[in-house]
Design a protein around this motif. Structure first.
Motif, mmCIF file in Angstrom:
data_model
loop_
_atom_site.group_PDB
_atom_site.id
_atom_site.type_symbol
_atom_site.label_atom_id
_atom_site.label_comp_id
_atom_site.label_asym_id
_atom_site.label_seq_id
_atom_site.Cartn_x
_atom_site.Cartn_y
_atom_site.Cartn_z
ATOM 1 N N ALA A 1 -4.442 2.099 -10.389
ATOM 2 C CA ALA A 1 -3.655 2.511 -11.488
ATOM 3 C C ALA A 1 -2.644 1.820 -11.644
ATOM 4 O O ALA A 1 -1.982 1.487 -12.857
ATOM 5 C CB ALA A 1 -3.424 3.887 -11.493
ATOM 6 N N GLN A 2 -1.882 1.363 -10.639
ATOM 7 C CA GLN A 2 -0.783 0.407 -10.928
ATOM 8 C C GLN A 2 -1.196 -1.089 -11.090
ATOM 9 O O GLN A 2 -0.079 -1.736 -11.593
ATOM 10 C CB GLN A 2 -0.356 0.449 -9.208
ATOM 11 C CG GLN A 2 1.039 -0.180 -9.106
ATOM 12 C CD GLN A 2 1.414 -0.042 -7.555
ATOM 13 O OE1 GLN A 2 0.416 0.481 -6.399
ATOM 14 N NE2 GLN A 2 2.329 -0.583 -7.082
ATOM 15 N N ASP B 1 4.009 5.450 -13.576
ATOM 16 C CA ASP B 1 4.768 5.220 -14.878
ATOM 17 C C ASP B 1 3.733 5.364 -16.062
ATOM 18 O O ASP B 1 3.735 4.427 -16.884
ATOM 19 C CB ASP B 1 5.785 4.294 -14.719
ATOM 20 C CG ASP B 1 6.788 4.348 -16.061
ATOM 21 O OD1 ASP B 1 6.857 5.148 -16.517
ATOM 22 O OD2 ASP B 1 7.310 3.214 -16.400
ATOM 23 N N VAL B 2 2.489 5.830 -15.813
ATOM 24 C CA VAL B 2 1.506 5.470 -16.839
ATOM 25 C C VAL B 2 1.407 6.990 -17.702
ATOM 26 O O VAL B 2 1.321 8.092 -16.846
ATOM 27 C CB VAL B 2 0.101 5.165 -16.174
ATOM 28 C CG1 VAL B 2 -0.956 5.471 -17.165
ATOM 29 C CG2 VAL B 2 -0.099 4.090 -15.601
ATOM 30 N N ARG C 1 0.722 -1.280 -0.036
ATOM 31 C CA ARG C 1 -0.047 0.051 0.076
ATOM 32 C C ARG C 1 0.980 1.201 0.152
ATOM 33 O O ARG C 1 1.885 1.382 0.638
ATOM 34 C CB ARG C 1 -0.938 -0.081 1.301
ATOM 35 C CG ARG C 1 -1.876 1.019 1.270
ATOM 36 C CD ARG C 1 -3.156 0.638 1.205
ATOM 37 N NE ARG C 1 -4.372 1.486 1.392
ATOM 38 C CZ ARG C 1 -5.379 1.437 2.126
ATOM 39 N NH1 ARG C 1 -5.357 0.489 2.819
ATOM 40 N NH2 ARG C 1 -6.072 2.385 1.951
ATOM 41 N N GLY C 2 0.464 2.157 -0.906
ATOM 42 C CA GLY C 2 1.165 3.434 -1.025
ATOM 43 C C GLY C 2 2.680 3.433 -1.564
ATOM 44 O O GLY C 2 3.285 4.381 -1.451
ATOM 45 N N GLN C 3 3.088 2.233 -1.891
ATOM 46 C CA GLN C 3 4.512 2.189 -2.119
ATOM 47 C C GLN C 3 4.407 1.623 -3.913
ATOM 48 O O GLN C 3 4.466 0.271 -3.871
ATOM 49 C CB GLN C 3 5.466 1.198 -1.423
ATOM 50 C CG GLN C 3 5.312 1.685 -0.236
ATOM 51 C CD GLN C 3 6.362 0.640 0.938
ATOM 52 O OE1 GLN C 3 6.792 -0.274 0.098
ATOM 53 N NE2 GLN C 3 6.392 0.904 2.204
ATOM 54 N N PRO C 4 4.324 2.393 -4.791
ATOM 55 C CA PRO C 4 4.151 1.806 -6.123
ATOM 56 C C PRO C 4 5.262 1.043 -6.320
ATOM 57 O O PRO C 4 6.353 1.317 -5.955
ATOM 58 C CB PRO C 4 4.094 3.074 -7.017
ATOM 59 C CG PRO C 4 3.984 4.289 -5.998
ATOM 60 C CD PRO C 4 4.341 3.760 -4.615
ATOM 61 N N GLN C 5 5.074 -0.089 -7.111
ATOM 62 C CA GLN C 5 6.210 -0.983 -7.424
ATOM 63 C C GLN C 5 6.821 -0.352 -8.908
ATOM 64 O O GLN C 5 6.099 0.202 -9.703
ATOM 65 C CB GLN C 5 5.654 -2.324 -7.713
ATOM 66 C CG GLN C 5 5.063 -3.062 -6.378
ATOM 67 C CD GLN C 5 4.295 -4.305 -7.092
ATOM 68 O OE1 GLN C 5 4.393 -4.648 -8.090
ATOM 69 N NE2 GLN C 5 3.707 -4.830 -6.088
ATOM 70 N N ARG D 1 0.574 -4.794 -13.584
ATOM 71 C CA ARG D 1 0.826 -5.736 -12.582
ATOM 72 C C ARG D 1 -0.425 -5.890 -11.448
ATOM 73 O O ARG D 1 -1.065 -5.046 -11.623
ATOM 74 C CB ARG D 1 2.095 -5.157 -11.336
ATOM 75 C CG ARG D 1 3.175 -5.181 -11.854
ATOM 76 C CD ARG D 1 4.211 -4.289 -11.193
ATOM 77 N NE ARG D 1 5.411 -4.282 -12.068
ATOM 78 C CZ ARG D 1 6.376 -5.234 -11.780
ATOM 79 N NH1 ARG D 1 6.460 -6.037 -10.858
ATOM 80 N NH2 ARG D 1 7.563 -4.927 -12.413
ATOM 81 N N ALA D 2 -0.622 -7.102 -11.241
ATOM 82 C CA ALA D 2 -1.868 -7.586 -10.543
ATOM 83 C C ALA D 2 -1.574 -7.522 -8.975
ATOM 84 O O ALA D 2 -0.266 -7.198 -8.619
ATOM 85 C CB ALA D 2 -2.285 -9.059 -10.977
#
Ligand code: ADP
Length: 374
Positions: free
Chosen positions: A242-243, A275-276, A87-91, A102-103
């Motif tokens: 979004a991630q 990164d979108v 949570r809150g840490q985009p990969q 990514r799922a």
């Protein structure tokens, strides 16, 4: 038709075991109270976030068990966890082909039939995000692209109403749902599974799981672009979504006055984090078009979005006026692009769709230059 009861659903789930704990998922208290409507069943299974990915076979087994109950037409089981693992840490996302993503537990959702997934987002509710999403999908279709529409605004699903659709999706193979269709495009919404008035409490991970399933487990067929109506806002839930949804780009909808509040910038930053590429901004309710005399009044300082877009180095996709006919058509189940296909608003949406498409195909595969804000 056989009436399906919650008790039958729970009884079926009582036969599904948690392999690590040697007991069934109902006895372990992992299953939420199911929602059952006309043979369509929705429930969640609470798991330890660390076991999320490993639990997928149990989720499938649970769906299969409920599907066997006489009268059940479709089953949606979502995995939920009290705390998302990241949570809150985009990969970080490395270079990936369009449609890659990514799922929940780092798995990529494979969407072989869909070339581009485009999110429509807004800083807050009520700015016309859903209206824009519906008209954008229809305008892409009118421009000759194979378009679909996914209503991911699960807090307030409006696509059944806007797209003039009622009834429930069916399944042919017992695994994937057939999307509903109107005006030549496939549409999926959680609103088809639950009544509009049904209060549903969604926790973050449950939301992601529901969205992932609505994208992955729906027979979309071959699409050039799937337009996704995101929930309003730019918070954690939207960010994580979004991630995980394999987005090729995003369109941000704003009214001129919200631009002043920098909502669009927040949206932009949200997509940058994951990164979108942001394809551009649409100014909605840009100016008031008087239905009687056709006079144009700039109620909210028309043009704010265009200026802001220019300032932020972002594409400006176009503007749509505040016009009663847009409200009436979208709330009446026949969005203006199909309601008045030759009218000025339909043409404006088609121009926006053309610009978004150009930005999209130019943007692939996710090589938008980094934008730096000061
Ligand atoms: P959101 O998805 O941002 O919450 P909606 O698309 O549901 O917003 O729009 C909110 C309301 O405003 C709806 O009743 C819709 O018909 C209306 N609306 C949206 N855009 C316009 C417009 N350009 N002119 C007039 N009414 C609009």
């Amino acid at each position: 038709m056989t009436q399906v009861t919650k008790e039958q659903v729970m009884a079926a789930l009582g036969g599904v075991g948690d392999p690590d704990r040697g007991q069934d998922i109902v006895s372990l208290g992992m299953v939420s109270e199911p929602t059952v409507r006309d043979g369509h069943v929705l429930f969640s299974i609470e798991v330890d976030p660390r076991r999320g990915a490993a639990f997928e076979p149990v989720r499938s087994a649970a769906e299969l068990a409920v599907r066997k109950v006489p009268g059940v037409l479709s089953v949606t089981a979502v995995l939920t966890a009290e705390r998302a693992p990241d949570r809150g840490q985009p990969q970080p996302q490395g270079p990936s082909p369009v449609g890659g993503g990514r799922a929940a537990a780092g798995q990529r959702i494979e969407l072989p039939g869909i070339r581009h997934v485009v999110a429509v987002a807004s800083g807050k509710g009520g700015v016309g995000k859903s209206t824009t999403a519906a008209n954008l999908a229809l305008a892409l279709s009118a421009n000759g692209h194979r378009a679909g529409l996914l209503d991911a605004d699960i807090y307030g699903p409006s696509m059944p109403r806007m797209m003039g659709l009622s009834g429930k999706p069916t399944t042919r193979d017992g695994k994937t749902l057939e999307p509903m269709r109107n005006y030549g495009i496939p549409v999926m919404s959680i609103g088809f599974m639950i009544e509009e008035e049904t209060p549903m409490i969604w926790r973050g991970p449950m939301v992601q799981s529901a969205i992932t399933q609505m994208i992955r487990d729906v027979n979309w067929g071959e699409l050039d672009v799937l337009v996704v109506d995101l929930p309003p806002g730019t918070g954690d839930a939207q960010l994580t979504m979004a991630q995980q949804v394999p987005l090729s780009g995003a369109v941000i909808v704003s009214t001129p006055q919200d631009i002043a509040l920098l909502d669009a910038r927040k949206g932009l930053n949200m997509f940058r984090k994951v990164d979108v590429p942001v394809l551009g901004i649409v100014e909605n309710m840009s100016y008031f078009m008087c239905p009687n005399c056709g006079h144009q009044t700039d109620i909210f300082g028309h043009g704010g979005a265009r200026q802001e877009a220019a300032r932020l180095g972002m594409e400006f996709l176009g503007e749509i006026p505040l016009d009663i006919v847009i409200r009436e058509t979208s709330d009446g189940g026949q969005p203006i692009v199909v309601g008045e296909p030759e009218g000025p608003h339909a043409l404006a949406y088609r121009a926006i769709a053309a610009s978004a498409w150009a930005a999209l195909t130019g943007a692939q595969p996710r090589r938008a230059p980094p934008i730096v804000y000061v």
